[in-house]
Each structure stands twice: as structure tokens, then as C-alpha cells.
Design a protein around this motif. Sequence first.
Motif: not given
Length: 270
Positions: A77, A98, A100, A125, A127, A163, A165
Motif C-alpha cells: 500500500h 493500492m 491510498e 485495474t 486500486k 478502481h 476503493s
Amino acid sequence: MWKVGMSEEVGKALHTVVERVNQAAARRPKTLPVVPPRLVAVSKTKPPDMVIEAYRKGHRNFGENYILESCPEIEWHFIGHLQKNNVNKLLGVPNLFMVETVDSAKLADKVNSSWQRLRAASTQTLKIMVQINTSGEESKHGLPPGETVNTVKHILSKCSALHFSGLMTIGRYGYDLADGPNPDFQALLSRRQEVCASLQLPLEDVELSMGMSTDFEHAIEVGSTNVRVGSTIFGNRDYPNTPTPSPEKKSKVPTEEAAKKMDRLTVTEQ
């Protein structure tokens, strides 16, 4: 014996934090979406061996960017401030799960176009979460809360490689819960309600990343689905400008074996 002792400490601390996460989730009101909270172990400034040990204990979500051949199922992340000139470097990291901290439509466009170019042969995709500056502090990155809906709408309609999230906030440090629920967490909850109502999104499909070492239990109790915990698992962070390095800081220099396994990504982070 540093490595053995430190490994034992990381394993015990991780186990304790996982138990606390689960207990906090059990205390959530039944009115909240039933989404198991995700624990992101933040290993910034710590040696790769500590990440590897937590991985061996079964953990998979980490808030750092290492390339570790011995951790093939790791999920990274990115939780720091992302500058546009570092997007391509970040997106080239294996096992990136991801990002964030997308904090503008322009940054979303850059991440989207770069992901399309770098992963042209894949339909996967990326996130992402939209970071909101709920406390209004100039020292914090993130969108002004009032821009949340339009930014999410832009991502959903213009960024096909991404995407959406959920929403993320850092919030003001040192809030005293004796004064009531954390207002930054409440603000993020309100932004989610607004986004879901305006864009007709199911509440359970929009995650909330909020809560760190000092307040992750309260964050989960009020609805967080993603908490970022570092020092409670790995110990206090070590920074290179510290005048007198601790023994732990000195041991951060990787062994020859660790150096072969690790090629660290340098990206500007908070």
C-alpha cells in the motif's frame, strides 16, 4: 542475536495488534457495513528483515515499497504523499496493491495514464483511495472535503484504469477521545455518505482508511475498514537525521544477503 530477538518482538506485537483489530471490529455497531478491517503494517525506515518476519507470520498488507523476492504474495500500500514525477517509478513496483493518497483529479489522471501505459497487456485495474484533509491543516496533504464528490465522480467517469476503493484521512495528531468521537473520522464518514448518495454507490463498496497506532481501535469501532499501524508493531521509527543513532538504527544497514533480496524504491513520503 539482534535478528532473532527483533523477529520475536515483531511476531508478538503483530499477533497482539491483530487481536486488538478483531476485538474492535466486534464492538462496531450493527448499523455499519460488515467489512472486515484490513491491517496495513507500516514498516517505513525499518530493515527489510522485519517485513520478512511479519510476512512469515502470515501478514500480507504492508505500507512500504520494497522488492522482496522471499515475499511473493505481499501486497504493498502506498500511503505517503505522491508527486507526479514519481508516479511511473511507483507503479513499476511489483505487488503494488493500492495507492491510498490520490489527492487531486490531476494526480488521478497521471496515475491512470501511467498505469495504462505500463500495464498495457493487462486488464487489471489499480486500486486507489482519495485522500481528504479532514483537519484542514496546511501541513497535511489531501483534498478539501468539499471537493470529494466531484473528484470521485471524475475518477469513476474518466479513469478507467483505476478502481476507486474508498476515502483516506490522516487527521489531527493527538486527539483526546475524552472529548468525544474523533471529528476527523466523523468527517470522513460524512464524506462517504455524501459520495454514496450523490453517485449511487453502495456504502459497503466505499472503504474508509483511517486510524493509526494511537487510535486504530477507535477508528475501527466507528467504521474504518483499513488501519495503518507502524510503531505498535515495529517500534518507533528511525530517521537518518537523528543526532545519536540507536543500536537498532545502526543495525538497519542490510547484510550482503539482504541487499541481494532488496532493491528499495525511493519515493517522497510524509
